[in-house]
Design a protein around this motif. Structure first.
Motif, PDB file in Angstrom:
ATOM      1  N   LEU A 376       0.835  -1.201   0.000  1.00 42.68           N
ATOM      2  CA  LEU A 376       0.000   0.000   0.000  1.00 42.68           C
ATOM      3  C   LEU A 376       0.874   1.257   0.000  1.00 42.68           C
ATOM      4  O   LEU A 376       0.665   2.172  -0.803  1.00 42.68           O
ATOM      5  CB  LEU A 376      -0.912  -0.008   1.237  1.00 42.68           C
ATOM      6  CG  LEU A 376      -1.756   1.256   1.424  1.00 42.68           C
ATOM      7  CD1 LEU A 376      -2.997   1.204   0.558  1.00 42.68           C
ATOM      8  CD2 LEU A 376      -2.154   1.458   2.883  1.00 42.68           C
ATOM      9  N   VAL A 377       1.865   1.295   0.913  1.00 42.95           N
ATOM     10  CA  VAL A 377       2.755   2.463   1.005  1.00 42.95           C
ATOM     11  C   VAL A 377       3.542   2.632  -0.301  1.00 42.95           C
ATOM     12  O   VAL A 377       3.727   3.755  -0.792  1.00 42.95           O
ATOM     13  CB  VAL A 377       3.710   2.324   2.211  1.00 42.95           C
ATOM     14  CG1 VAL A 377       4.767   3.415   2.199  1.00 42.95           C
ATOM     15  CG2 VAL A 377       2.929   2.359   3.520  1.00 42.95           C
ATOM     16  N   LEU A 378       3.982   1.511  -0.860  1.00 46.09           N
ATOM     17  CA  LEU A 378       4.730   1.553  -2.115  1.00 46.09           C
ATOM     18  C   LEU A 378       3.885   2.171  -3.236  1.00 46.09           C
ATOM     19  O   LEU A 378       4.352   3.047  -3.975  1.00 46.09           O
ATOM     20  CB  LEU A 378       5.161   0.134  -2.496  1.00 46.09           C
ATOM     21  CG  LEU A 378       6.022  -0.008  -3.743  1.00 46.09           C
ATOM     22  CD1 LEU A 378       7.379   0.651  -3.539  1.00 46.09           C
ATOM     23  CD2 LEU A 378       6.212  -1.477  -4.107  1.00 46.09           C
ATOM     24  N   PHE A 379       2.615   1.745  -3.351  1.00 46.90           N
ATOM     25  CA  PHE A 379       1.746   2.267  -4.404  1.00 46.90           C
ATOM     26  C   PHE A 379       1.356   3.720  -4.125  1.00 46.90           C
ATOM     27  O   PHE A 379       1.130   4.487  -5.062  1.00 46.90           O
ATOM     28  CB  PHE A 379       0.491   1.400  -4.558  1.00 46.90           C
ATOM     29  CG  PHE A 379       0.785  -0.002  -5.040  1.00 46.90           C
ATOM     30  CD1 PHE A 379       1.700  -0.217  -6.057  1.00 46.90           C
ATOM     31  CD2 PHE A 379       0.157  -1.097  -4.474  1.00 46.90           C
ATOM     32  CE1 PHE A 379       1.984  -1.508  -6.510  1.00 46.90           C
ATOM     33  CE2 PHE A 379       0.429  -2.389  -4.915  1.00 46.90           C
ATOM     34  CZ  PHE A 379       1.347  -2.597  -5.934  1.00 46.90           C
ATOM     35  N   LYS A 380       1.286   4.109  -2.847  1.00 51.27           N
ATOM     36  CA  LYS A 380       0.997   5.500  -2.505  1.00 51.27           C
ATOM     37  C   LYS A 380       2.093   6.432  -3.035  1.00 51.27           C
ATOM     38  O   LYS A 380       1.819   7.575  -3.425  1.00 51.27           O
ATOM     39  CB  LYS A 380       0.885   5.663  -0.987  1.00 51.27           C
ATOM     40  CG  LYS A 380      -0.501   5.399  -0.404  1.00 51.27           C
ATOM     41  CD  LYS A 380      -0.458   5.558   1.109  1.00 51.27           C
ATOM     42  CE  LYS A 380      -1.811   5.396   1.767  1.00 51.27           C
ATOM     43  NZ  LYS A 380      -2.683   6.572   1.574  1.00 51.27           N
ATOM     44  N   THR A 381       3.343   5.949  -3.028  1.00 48.78           N
ATOM     45  CA  THR A 381       4.464   6.797  -3.479  1.00 48.78           C
ATOM     46  C   THR A 381       4.388   7.112  -4.971  1.00 48.78           C
ATOM     47  O   THR A 381       5.058   8.027  -5.443  1.00 48.78           O
ATOM     48  CB  THR A 381       5.820   6.124  -3.181  1.00 48.78           C
ATOM     49  OG1 THR A 381       5.892   4.864  -3.861  1.00 48.78           O
ATOM     50  CG2 THR A 381       6.001   5.902  -1.685  1.00 48.78           C
ATOM     51  N   GLU A 382       3.565   6.350  -5.704  1.00 52.60           N
ATOM     52  CA  GLU A 382       3.397   6.627  -7.137  1.00 52.60           C
ATOM     53  C   GLU A 382       2.486   7.839  -7.384  1.00 52.60           C
ATOM     54  O   GLU A 382       2.346   8.302  -8.503  1.00 52.60           O
ATOM     55  CB  GLU A 382       2.825   5.399  -7.840  1.00 52.60           C
ATOM     56  CG  GLU A 382       3.764   4.189  -7.802  1.00 52.60           C
ATOM     57  CD  GLU A 382       3.116   2.929  -8.376  1.00 52.60           C
ATOM     58  OE1 GLU A 382       1.954   3.025  -8.850  1.00 52.60           O
ATOM     59  OE2 GLU A 382       3.762   1.875  -8.351  1.00 52.60           O
ATOM     60  N   LEU A 383       1.830   8.287  -6.269  1.00 51.34           N
ATOM     61  CA  LEU A 383       0.936   9.455  -6.294  1.00 51.34           C
ATOM     62  C   LEU A 383      -0.125   9.322  -7.398  1.00 51.34           C
ATOM     63  O   LEU A 383      -0.794   8.306  -7.482  1.00 51.34           O
ATOM     64  CB  LEU A 383       1.767  10.739  -6.442  1.00 51.34           C
ATOM     65  CG  LEU A 383       2.785  10.967  -5.306  1.00 51.34           C
ATOM     66  CD1 LEU A 383       3.628  12.199  -5.593  1.00 51.34           C
ATOM     67  CD2 LEU A 383       2.095  11.086  -3.969  1.00 51.34           C
ATOM     68  N   LYS A 384      -0.259  10.337  -8.245  1.00 50.44           N
ATOM     69  CA  LYS A 384      -1.340  10.326  -9.243  1.00 50.44           C
ATOM     70  C   LYS A 384      -1.145   9.278 -10.328  1.00 50.44           C
ATOM     71  O   LYS A 384      -2.066   8.959 -11.073  1.00 50.44           O
ATOM     72  CB  LYS A 384      -1.473  11.722  -9.875  1.00 50.44           C
ATOM     73  CG  LYS A 384      -1.989  12.768  -8.890  1.00 50.44           C
ATOM     74  CD  LYS A 384      -2.138  14.124  -9.545  1.00 50.44           C
ATOM     75  CE  LYS A 384      -2.646  15.161  -8.548  1.00 50.44           C
ATOM     76  NZ  LYS A 384      -2.776  16.502  -9.160  1.00 50.44           N
TER      77      LYS A 384
END
Length: 494
Positions: A376-384
């Motif tokens: 989840l945190v990893l995918f959050k770092t991809e932002l938009k």
């Protein structure tokens, strides 16, 4: 169990809660409890008392005395028709052998603890044994194996919600990562340790977390952040008189000053570290200190001081090596080292299969809670640019969540991952967003609505399904619960 036995059990439990704070007093009281247990013919009470006495001896570093007590407890247990106390007795044996630097004997007892705890379902001692085995591999320089074992201990503790053990495993995993120079992951692991230990006020662990955090930040050359962390570790060590941590924090601060090209201050800090470590260390920490002193003296061109410090480093290292060699030769378990390694790997792999993601399982998209949050945190770092969203299912009764797990899993693609976030929450990390993800959530709501719950004896309100974008989804289960409560309160007001 009669009244006198119940009262004695209550007194023993109260002693257990104090054994780390005042071990000498607790040991004397436990000895009296053991005598009373003998008088009222209550062998279980005597065994519990002896275990506490042995643990007190561990806290005061009286390993021979501790072994005497725990061997007596084991002898008395052999005459009873129960294995209830066996995992802890085996674990305490291992602790004392570890304290004596008889690493193969310690390893043997921790392997036995693993096997026995699996038989009687004592997860706490299973995790303790994994932590102990990881420590054995770290001190014998097998850092990768130490890391994977402490990682497994962390996962098992997380799955079984034993927060204090998860925190302990995370701190030791951070140590392994430091030795492997994996500083970025180390910070993430320590953040998790702070979270799970927030309700466990152990000053030593808090100081260790800040000290390792400082070391990781030093490794990343983030000097200002490292200074804050090392100062925090030092202030905790001084406040609670943690002698080992005080010496260690001096070393960390000296490394910081060396990075700042301030060798004079680094030298003063290392002198303080040496004075602090001289009272308790057997050479391991002193050798590190003297080696750093040699580097610092060399840095500002004082070659004579550098030579003297290096000679002290060699002296402490050789003494430590000589002592370890003598203890190795006296360690009766050394001859079966290979068999011990094979047994350890076999049972660790068995535990790993029980707790880690396995694509051959029926629910192949189910993963551990830790892995789910990490992704989840990893995918959050991809932002938009992220192409993910989250669906959560909530219900107060675990039986509903069990059924919803199968329903949600039937909708998963290969890229989706599913986990049990808590007893009341299921989380689906969906590799879709927007209308496509909303359609999945709507289908899931319909499946829950038409499912024949009554046939399973479940007649309460249906589980709630929520769909959120990945950027607005919280970072922890606590934040998720607060967010859902606020949404519910808002709906009620309207």
């Amino acid at each position: 169990m009669d009244k006198s036995q119940r009262l004695l059990d209550l007194e023993i439990e109260q002693l257990r809660s104090r054994l780390e704070i005042e071990p000498e007093k607790v040991s004397a009281s436990a000895e009296q409890c053991a005598a009373r247990a003998t008088q009222i013919l209550y062998p279980e009470g005597e065994i519990k008392s002896l275990v506490i006495m042995s643990r007190c001896a561990w806290n005061t570093m009286e390993y021979r005395k501790g072994l005497k007590y725990i061997k007596e407890a084991y002898s008395k247990l052999s005459s009873l028709d129960t294995d209830d106390f066996l995992p802890e007795i085996l674990h305490v044996h291992a602790l004392h052998y570890w304290g004596q630097a008889k690493y193969f004997s310690a390893q043997q007892y921790w392997i036995n603890t693993l096997e026995q705890s699996a038989l009687v379902d004592e997860v706490e001692f299973q995790v303790e044994a994994l932590i102990g085995l990881g420590n054995i591999w770290r001190i014998t320089n097998d850092y990768e194996l130490a890391k994977s074992t402490h990682e497994l201990a962390m996962i098992v503790a997380n799955h079984t919600r034993i927060n204090w053990l998860e925190g302990k495993a995370r701190i030791l995993l951070a140590w392994d990562m430091y030795l492997l120079e994996n500083y970025v992951e180390m910070l993430s692991v320590l953040d998790g340790a702070i979270e799970v230990l927030k309700d466990h006020p152990d000053s030593t662990w808090q100081a260790e977390i800040w000290d390792f955090r400082g070391l990781a930040l030093l490794g990343l050359e983030r000097i200002e952040d490292a200074e804050q962390a090392t100062n925090k570790a030092h202030s905790l060590a001084v406040k609670h008189n943690l002698v080992w941590m005080k010496a260690h924090s001096y070393i960390s601060r000296a490394r910081l000053e060396l990075l700042r090209k301030n060798p004079q201050m680094a030298s003063e800090l290392l002198k303080s570290a040496e004075q602090s470590a001289a009272s308790f260390d057997n050479g391991e920490l002193l050798s590190q200190i003297c080696f750093q002193q040699s580097l610092v003296a060399e840095e500002y061109g004082d070659h004579q001081t550098a030579l003297e410090a290096f000679k002290k480093y060699r002296k402490h290292s050789i003494n430590m090596l000589r002592e370890q060699t003598a203890k190795f030769n006296n360690d009766k378990a050394r001859a079966s080292k290979r068999q011990l390694e094979q047994r350890a790997r076999k049972i660790i792999n068995l535990i790993r299969r029980q707790h880690e993601f396995d694509p051959d399982k029926h629910l192949s998209n189910m993963v551990s809670e830790i892995y789910w949050w990490e992704q989840l945190v990893l995918f959050k770092t991809e932002l938009k640019h992220s192409n993910h969203s989250v669906i959560t299912i909530r219900h107060d009764e675990a039986e509903y969540i069990d059924i919803c797990t199968e329903l949600a899993h039937s909708l998963c693609s290969k890229q989706d991952i599913l986990t049990r976030l808590s007893k009341e929450h299921l989380g689906l990390l969906l590799s879709d967003k927007g209308e496509s993800a909303a359609n999945v959530a709507n289908v899931l709501r319909k499946m829950i609505e038409i499912y024949p719950w009554q046939r399973r004896g479940l007649n309460h309100a249906l589980p709630e399904v929520r769909h959120q974008g990945i950027l607005t989804f919280p970072f922890t289960i606590e934040q998720l619960e607060i967010q859902q409560q606020e949404e519910s309160d808002g709906s009620a007001t309207e």
